[in-house]
Design an enzyme around this catalytic site. Structure first.
Site, short mmCIF file in Angstrom:
data_model
loop_
_atom_site.label_atom_id
_atom_site.label_comp_id
_atom_site.label_asym_id
_atom_site.label_seq_id
_atom_site.Cartn_x
_atom_site.Cartn_y
_atom_site.Cartn_z
N HIS A 1 -5.27 -30.07 -13.49
CA HIS A 1 -6.23 -31.17 -13.31
C HIS A 1 -7.68 -30.73 -13.49
CE1 HIS A 1 -2.88 -33.28 -10.78
NE2 HIS A 1 -2.64 -33.31 -12.06
N GLN B 1 -2.59 -28.05 -9.09
CA GLN B 1 -3.21 -29.36 -9.17
C GLN B 1 -4.63 -29.29 -8.59
OE1 GLN B 1 -0.18 -32.51 -7.70
NE2 GLN B 1 0.70 -30.55 -7.07
N ASN B 2 -4.94 -28.17 -7.96
CA ASN B 2 -6.22 -28.02 -7.27
C ASN B 2 -7.35 -27.77 -8.27
OD1 ASN B 2 -4.56 -28.22 -5.08
ND2 ASN B 2 -4.60 -26.01 -4.61
C1 BV8 Z 1 -1.35 -39.67 -16.40
C2 BV8 Z 1 -8.23 -34.24 -10.17
C3 BV8 Z 1 -0.84 -40.73 -18.50
C4 BV8 Z 1 -9.41 -35.05 -9.78
C5 BV8 Z 1 -6.17 -35.48 -9.64
C6 BV8 Z 1 4.73 -42.04 -12.74
C7 BV8 Z 1 5.03 -42.67 -11.56
C8 BV8 Z 1 3.98 -43.22 -10.80
C9 BV8 Z 1 2.64 -43.11 -11.17
C10 BV8 Z 1 2.36 -42.48 -12.32
C11 BV8 Z 1 3.39 -41.97 -13.11
N1 BV8 Z 1 2.81 -41.39 -14.19
C12 BV8 Z 1 1.45 -41.55 -14.11
C13 BV8 Z 1 1.16 -42.22 -12.98
C14 BV8 Z 1 -0.17 -42.57 -12.55
C15 BV8 Z 1 -0.86 -41.43 -11.75
C16 BV8 Z 1 -0.13 -41.09 -10.48
O1 BV8 Z 1 0.66 -40.17 -10.40
N2 BV8 Z 1 -0.46 -41.87 -9.44
C17 BV8 Z 1 0.10 -41.58 -8.10
C18 BV8 Z 1 -0.98 -41.88 -7.07
C19 BV8 Z 1 1.34 -42.38 -7.87
N3 BV8 Z 1 -0.96 -40.22 -12.57
C20 BV8 Z 1 -2.01 -40.13 -13.42
O2 BV8 Z 1 -2.84 -41.02 -13.58
C21 BV8 Z 1 -2.09 -38.86 -14.25
N4 BV8 Z 1 -2.35 -39.19 -15.63
O3 BV8 Z 1 -0.20 -39.76 -16.00
O4 BV8 Z 1 -1.78 -40.06 -17.66
C22 BV8 Z 1 -0.59 -42.05 -17.86
C23 BV8 Z 1 -1.69 -42.76 -17.41
C24 BV8 Z 1 -1.46 -44.00 -16.81
C25 BV8 Z 1 -0.15 -44.50 -16.61
C26 BV8 Z 1 0.92 -43.72 -17.10
C27 BV8 Z 1 0.71 -42.48 -17.71
C28 BV8 Z 1 -3.30 -38.00 -13.80
C29 BV8 Z 1 -3.09 -37.49 -12.42
C30 BV8 Z 1 -4.20 -36.50 -12.04
C31 BV8 Z 1 -5.28 -37.17 -11.22
N5 BV8 Z 1 -6.26 -36.15 -10.76
N6 BV8 Z 1 -7.10 -34.54 -9.27
C32 BV8 Z 1 -10.00 -34.63 -8.45
O5 BV8 Z 1 -9.41 -33.79 -7.76
O6 BV8 Z 1 -11.08 -35.15 -8.16
S1 BV8 Z 1 -4.82 -35.78 -8.61
C33 BV8 Z 1 -5.21 -35.06 -7.07
O7 BV8 Z 1 -4.39 -35.72 -6.14
C34 BV8 Z 1 -4.87 -33.60 -6.94
O8 BV8 Z 1 -5.17 -32.85 -8.07
C35 BV8 Z 1 -3.37 -33.65 -6.66
O9 BV8 Z 1 -2.64 -33.77 -7.85
C36 BV8 Z 1 -3.23 -34.96 -5.90
C37 BV8 Z 1 -3.16 -34.70 -4.43
O10 BV8 Z 1 -1.88 -34.22 -4.18
P1 BV8 Z 1 -1.71 -32.83 -3.36
O11 BV8 Z 1 -2.47 -31.74 -4.01
O12 BV8 Z 1 -0.25 -32.68 -3.16
O13 BV8 Z 1 -2.48 -33.13 -1.97
P2 BV8 Z 1 -2.02 -34.11 -0.78
O14 BV8 Z 1 -3.16 -34.17 0.14
O15 BV8 Z 1 -1.43 -35.38 -1.33
O16 BV8 Z 1 -0.81 -33.31 -0.08
C38 BV8 Z 1 -1.06 -32.08 0.51
C39 BV8 Z 1 0.26 -31.63 1.11
O17 BV8 Z 1 0.04 -30.34 1.68
C40 BV8 Z 1 0.74 -32.55 2.24
O18 BV8 Z 1 2.11 -32.89 1.99
C41 BV8 Z 1 0.61 -31.70 3.51
O19 BV8 Z 1 1.70 -31.88 4.37
C42 BV8 Z 1 0.65 -30.29 2.95
N7 BV8 Z 1 -0.10 -29.30 3.73
C43 BV8 Z 1 -1.27 -29.44 4.39
N8 BV8 Z 1 -1.66 -28.23 4.93
C44 BV8 Z 1 -0.69 -27.33 4.55
C45 BV8 Z 1 0.28 -28.01 3.79
N9 BV8 Z 1 1.37 -27.41 3.27
C46 BV8 Z 1 1.50 -26.05 3.53
N10 BV8 Z 1 0.58 -25.34 4.25
C47 BV8 Z 1 -0.51 -25.93 4.79
N11 BV8 Z 1 -1.37 -25.19 5.49
#
Ligand code: BV8
Ligand code: ZN
Length: 261
Positions: free
Chosen positions: A130, A112-113
Site C-alpha cells: 500500500h 499493508q503498513n
Molecule cells: C482495489 C493505505 C481494485 C492508505 C490502505 C473485495 C471484497 C470487498 C471489498 C473489496 C474487494 N476488493 C476491493 C475491495 C474494496 C477495498 C476493500 O478491501 N475494502 C474493505 C474495507 C472491505 N479494497 C480496495 O479498495 C483496494 N483497491 O481493490 O482496487 C478495485 C477497486 C474497487 C473495487 C474493486 C476492485 C485498495 C486497498 C488499500 C487501501 N489502502 N492503506 C493509508 O494507510 O492511508 S488499507 C489500510 O487499511 C491498511 O494498509 C490495511 O490494509 C488496512 C487496515 O487493516 P490492518 O492493517 O489489518 O489494520 P486493522 O486495524 O484493521 O487490524 C489490526 C489487527 O491487528 C486487529 O485485528 C488487531 O486485533 C490486531 N492487533 C492489534 N495489536 C496487535 C495485533 N495483533 C498482534 N499483535 C498486536 N500487538
C-alpha cells in the site's frame, strides 16, 4: 510479565511446536503483516483503539474522492500520522521478521503498513503493498514521485517540486489498484511452504485474499493476531496474542533448534 495468552496453554504450546516444525522444514516462507505488527511501536491500528482520527474512519479519508474534495483535510490526517510514526521505532516483531527475511532459501515480507518500520528494521524481500507515508507523488500533474521525511512538511498541502501541482501521499487509496509489480510479487510469494499472517484484521482486499491463495497452493498457513479474524477459521494454526511476544517466543525456540535434520 506472564505473556498474554488467550488460548489454553496445551493447544497454544502444540500450535507453537507445529509452527517451529514447519519453519525448520520450510525453504520458502512468506509473511503478510498489518497494523497490529506496529501497534507495540505506538502506531495506532485502523480498527483498534485510536483507529479513528477525529470522527473519520480510514475509508473516509484514504480515497481519491476525499482528496479531491478537501486535500488540506486529508493532508492534515497524513501530517498527524507522519508526526506520530516519526517518533516510533521497530519493535520485537519487526526485528524477528527482519532476521527471518534473511533466514530462508526465499522469504518475502508483504506489508499493508505504510509506516516503513519494516524497512527501518532492514527487512529483505519487502513488498510494500500500500505504499509509504514517507513518499509523495504529483497529483494529476507530471507523475513525479519523491521521498520526503520532513516533519512537519515544509508546506501543507505540499506541492510537486517539478510542476508545482498539488502533491499527494504515494500510498494506495481505497478504490485504487495496487502497483501491478507489487501485486505480481505478492501472488508469486503465495507459492511457498509457510505463509504467516501477522497483525491484520484480514478485511482489506486484495491483501486479505493472499492467505487463501497460499492455502490453495498447498502452503502451511498460520495466523498471529490479537483478535480472531475472517481468516482464523481457514488457517492451519491461529494463535491469538501480541505478535511482538509470540514471534519472539517462536524465534527463541526456532533459532536455537538444531538445523541438521
Ligand atoms: C482495489 C493505505 C481494485 C492508505 C490502505 C473485495 C471484497 C470487498 C471489498 C473489496 C474487494 N476488493 C476491493 C475491495 C474494496 C477495498 C476493500 O478491501 N475494502 C474493505 C474495507 C472491505 N479494497 C480496495 O479498495 C483496494 N483497491 O481493490 O482496487 C478495485 C477497486 C474497487 C473495487 C474493486 C476492485 C485498495 C486497498 C488499500 C487501501 N489502502 N492503506 C493509508 O494507510 O492511508 S488499507 C489500510 O487499511 C491498511 O494498509 C490495511 O490494509 C488496512 C487496515 O487493516 P490492518 O492493517 O489489518 O489494520 P486493522 O486495524 O484493521 O487490524 C489490526 C489487527 O491487528 C486487529 O485485528 C488487531 O486485533 C490486531 N492487533 C492489534 N495489536 C496487535 C495485533 N495483533 C498482534 N499483535 C498486536 N500487538
Ligand atoms: Zn508534478
Amino acid at each position: 510479565m506472564k505473556p498474554v495468552r488467550l488460548q489454553p496453554d496445551t493447544t497454544y504450546c502444540m500450535d507453537i511446536d507445529q509452527i517451529i516444525e514447519k519453519l525448520l522444514d520450510a525453504r520458502r516462507v512468506t509473511i503478510l503483516t498489518g497494523a497490529g505488527v506496529s501497534a507495540a511501536s505506538g502506531v495506532p491500528t485502523f480498527r483498534g483503539q485510536g483507529g479513528l482520527w477525529r470522527q473519520y474512519r480510514a475509508e473516509d479519508l484514504a480515497t481519491p474522492g476525499a482528496f479531491a474534495r478537501d486535500p488540506s483535510l486529508v493532508w492534515e490526517w497524513y501530517g498527524w500520522r507522519r508526526e506520530l510514526i516519526a517518533s516510533c521505532r521497530p519493535n520485537a516483531a519487526h526485528e524477528v521478521i527482519a532476521r527471518w527475511s534473511r533466514g530462508f532459501e526465499r522469504c518475502r515480507v508483504l506489508t499493508q503498513n505504510v509506516d516503513d518500520l519494516h524497512a527501518r528494521a532492514d527487512t529483505a524481500g519487502l513488498v510494500r503493498l500500500h505504499g509509504s507515508i514517507w513518499e509523495l507523488a504529483c497529483w494529476r500533474g507530471c507523475g513525479a514521485t519523491w521521498r520526503d521525511e520532513s516533519v512537519p512538511l515544509a508546506s501543507s498541502p505540499p506541492r510537486c517540486p517539478r510542476c508545482g501541482n498539488l502533491a499527494r501521499p504515494a500510498v494506495v487509496w481505497f478504490g485504487e489498484t495496487l502497483n501491478p509489480a507489487d501485486l505480481d510479487a505478492a501472488f508469486d510469494a503465495c507459492a511457498c511452504d509457510m505463509f504467516l499472517t501477522v497483525g491484520t484484521s484480514a478485511i482489506v482486499h486484495p491483501a486479505a485474499g493472499l492467505v487463501h491463495e497460499a492455502r490453495r497452493r498447498g502452503a502451511f498457513t498460520a495466523e498471529i493476531n490479537l483478535d480472531s479474524t475472517p481468516a482464523s477459521a481457514h488457517v492451519d494454526v491461529a494463535l491469538q496474542g501480541p505478535a511482538e511476544q509470540i514471534l519472539a517466543e517462536i524465534a527463541a525456540r526456532y533459532e536455537s533448534s538444531p538445523r541438521d535434520r
